[in-house]
Structures are given as C-alpha cells and as structure tokens.
Write an enzyme that holds these catalytic residues in place. Structure first.
Site, PDB file in Angstrom:
ATOM      1  N   LEU A 157      -5.014 -20.334 -28.584  1.00  0.00           N
ATOM      2  CA  LEU A 157      -4.496 -20.352 -27.150  1.00  0.00           C
ATOM      3  C   LEU A 157      -5.734 -20.378 -26.513  1.00  0.00           C
ATOM      4  CD1 LEU A 157      -1.225 -18.405 -26.377  1.00  0.00           C
ATOM      5  CD2 LEU A 157      -1.586 -21.048 -26.897  1.00  0.00           C
ATOM      6  N   TYR A 188      -1.919 -12.990 -28.943  1.00  0.00           N
ATOM      7  CA  TYR A 188      -3.211 -12.392 -29.322  1.00  0.00           C
ATOM      8  C   TYR A 188      -4.006 -13.805 -30.025  1.00  0.00           C
ATOM      9  CZ  TYR A 188      -2.132  -7.791 -28.205  1.00  0.00           C
ATOM     10  OH  TYR A 188      -1.763  -6.627 -27.567  1.00  0.00           O
ATOM     11  N   SER A 189      -3.215 -15.047 -29.803  1.00  0.00           N
ATOM     12  CA  SER A 189      -3.810 -16.075 -30.296  1.00  0.00           C
ATOM     13  C   SER A 189      -5.196 -16.715 -30.151  1.00  0.00           C
ATOM     14  CB  SER A 189      -2.694 -17.269 -30.205  1.00  0.00           C
ATOM     15  OG  SER A 189      -3.292 -18.544 -30.597  1.00  0.00           O
ATOM     16  N   ASN A 190      -6.139 -16.594 -31.038  1.00  0.00           N
ATOM     17  CA  ASN A 190      -7.358 -17.316 -30.840  1.00  0.00           C
ATOM     18  C   ASN A 190      -7.293 -18.543 -30.490  1.00  0.00           C
ATOM     19  OD1 ASN A 190      -9.081 -14.926 -31.565  1.00  0.00           O
ATOM     20  ND2 ASN A 190      -9.132 -15.377 -33.515  1.00  0.00           N
TER      21      ASN A 190
END
Ligand code: PLP
Length: 302
Positions: free
Chosen positions: A80, A76-78
């Site tokens: 990335l 869920y990385s912003n």
C-alpha cells in the site's frame, strides 16, 4: 493534467541493483559464499520487490490512460505504501482498500499515515469482505464503495502477471552469479517471477513469512497466469515464519540487530530478517554443499 517531470525516470528500466559479497563466519565455516542482492537500493521511494512488481503495472496504467490506481492491503502493508508513493510521483490518484473496518474511526498507524500523506484515499472494509475481494460481485461492490470504479486495479501485494514479469528481470540480473538465490515470500509473487528469470543450473529458494503451507500452490498458479506454466527450479523452506506474519520473537530481533551491527545493513524485520535467519540455519544444517554461492535478495529496508 501536468505530466510530472519524474514520470519518465520512474517508468524507465533501472540499472541492476548492486550485488555485494559479505564475509560472515557463519557461512564461511561451511564453505558457503554469501552475496546480498541489494534490491532495497533499486529505487529511492519504491524499494525492492515493490518497484519490480509495480513498475510494469504503472506503465500499463499510464499507457491505458487511467487516472486512478486502486489496490488492497492490511494496515502494515508495504505494498500500500509503495502504491501511494507511486501515485504521488506519477500524478495518479490512489485508493487503498484496507482490511479491518474497526480501523476506520481510529488514528492511522505510521504506515497508513504515510499512505494518506502521499494522497492515498483509504477505504476500510470488513475482514469478511476483504477475504472475498477477488470474487467478482464482492470486488465490484468494494470498488464502488471506495469510489474506485474504472480505476486500474492492482491485486493485494501487487502480484499479478505483469508483476511476475517484472520480478523475472531480478532473476535475469542474477544469471551466472549464484547457485541458489533466496528470497522471503509473502504472496510468493517475487519468488515466482525470480525463479522464471534465473539461468540453467540455478535454483530459487523461498522463505515464507506466513504460516500455512498454502504458498506452493499459489506460486504455481501465479506462474501459470504469467508464463503459461510453472517455471524455473524453486522450492520453499517452510519452517522459518517464527509464528506468522509480523511476528518478530526476541531471538529473531536479536539476530537482526546483530546482523545490522556486523554488516552495516539495515535489516527489515518482517521479511528480510526471517530470510537471513533461515539461510544461517540451513547453512549450519548442511543444506548447502561446500562451494555453494548463495545470493540473498534484500527485498526492502526497515
Ligand atoms: C512485500 C514484500 C515481500 C514479499 O513479496 P511477495 O512477492 O508478496 O512474496 C518481501 N520482502 C519485502 C521487504 C516486502 O515488502
């Protein structure tokens, strides 16, 4: 390679993000002024601190002639997502090394699907490899496995020395504007840079969204890497993680929804909601003397 028309626009310094005063009796009652530093508006595709941290790295990658960016993140990385968007805008290939090899065979979640749609190649690795990704041997093996040898490496969360210098600019934009500048923390890179950029008499307050209590040490070591020594006046309010990363219990959800309705501000739940909750609670507990001007950094949008 074609030089995309928006390359210069993307890499140029941008005007300061807006600073808005809001009226809210949960602060006014205690004589505290609340300002919102709208870093969510700093760039249309790379909002908030992700723009602050990536921009200096993108400049370095372009100047160094790199054709590919590689970075690391959870599902869920912003960070990335922002890296994938930057790659598309700049015409750079991007590779994302994603925590959790069990995800490899499954449909992508919305966040990873957006990365893929922006052209990011996703490479899933085991949690134990992911944990050891900064050890040189493991890192070389992961990069080779992802076909990203020779790529420009941006660390997890984007927090490196260049990123901290980008975030110091956020602090400089707030000089003279507030007594306390508060920001939610994941890796702590944004707080570490912000604190270094503030002026005399100002202090930074970080609200970690992860449980653990390890962040103070991380921030000192990031600052030492970027500035040669710990920098600025900062502290952490550790009690507002609501159970850990990604946890949004019902009362926090209700608080965020009410804040959105009251102020017309889209409230990102993983970080910004926890920050605003913490400031409301700290204000009510008398943590800020009457006459204090608080600036809350809105680091992203939902
Ligand atoms: C990534 C992120 C943060 C955390 O930034 P760090 O520099 O890792 O502490 C805070 N807010 C939002 C909205 C983010 O996307």
């Amino acid at each position: 390679m074609n030089r995309p028309a928006n390359l210069d626009v993307l890499l140029e310094p941008r005007p300061p993000s807006p600073l808005q005063e809001i009226r809210d009796d949960r602060f006014e009652r205690y004589g505290v002024r609340l300002l919102l530093k709208r870093d969510d508006l700093v760039h249309p595709e790379l909002p908030g601190n992700k723009w602050r941290k990536l921009a200096p790295n993108l400049r370095a990658a372009v100047a160094g002639g790199y054709g590919c960016l590689v970075t690391f993140g959870g599902a869920y990385s912003n960070h990335l997502r922002a890296t994938a968007a930057a790659g598309r805008l700049l015409g750079l290939r991007t590779v994302g090394i994603v925590r959790g090899d069990e995800l490899a065979g499954r449909p992508l979640n919305e966040s990873l699907a957006r990365c893929a749609a922006d052209g990011m190649r996703l490479h899933f690795v085991s949690r134990s490899d992911y944990r050891r990704k900064t050890e040189p041997g493991t890192r070389a093996r992961l990069l080779a496995g992802a076909g990203a040898e020779g790529a420009y490496v941006v660390p997890e969360g984007g927090s490196n020395a260049l990123a901290l210098r980008g975030c110091a600019e956020l602090g400089r934009e707030l000089r003279g504007a507030a007594d306390v500048v508060a920001v939610a923390c994941g890796t702590g890179g944004t707080l570490a840079g912000l604190a270094a950029g503030l002026g005399p008499g100002q202090r930074a307050l970080g609200v970690p969204v992860l449980a653990g209590g390890f962040l103070g040490r991380e921030i000192r070591s990031l600052q030492t890497l970027a500035f040669g020594a710990p920098a600025g006046d900062w502290s952490l309010a550790e009690d507002f993680h609501h159970g850990g990363y990604g946890r949004v219990p019902a009362p926090l959800e209700a608080f965020a929804a009410e804040f959105e309705a009251r102020h017309g501000l889209p409230v990102e739940r993983i970080y910004v909601a926890k920050l605003l909750w913490a400031l409301t609670e700290l204000t009510a507990s008398g943590a800020f003397p009457p006459g204090t001007t608080l600036a809350a950094v809105v680091t992203g949008r939902p």
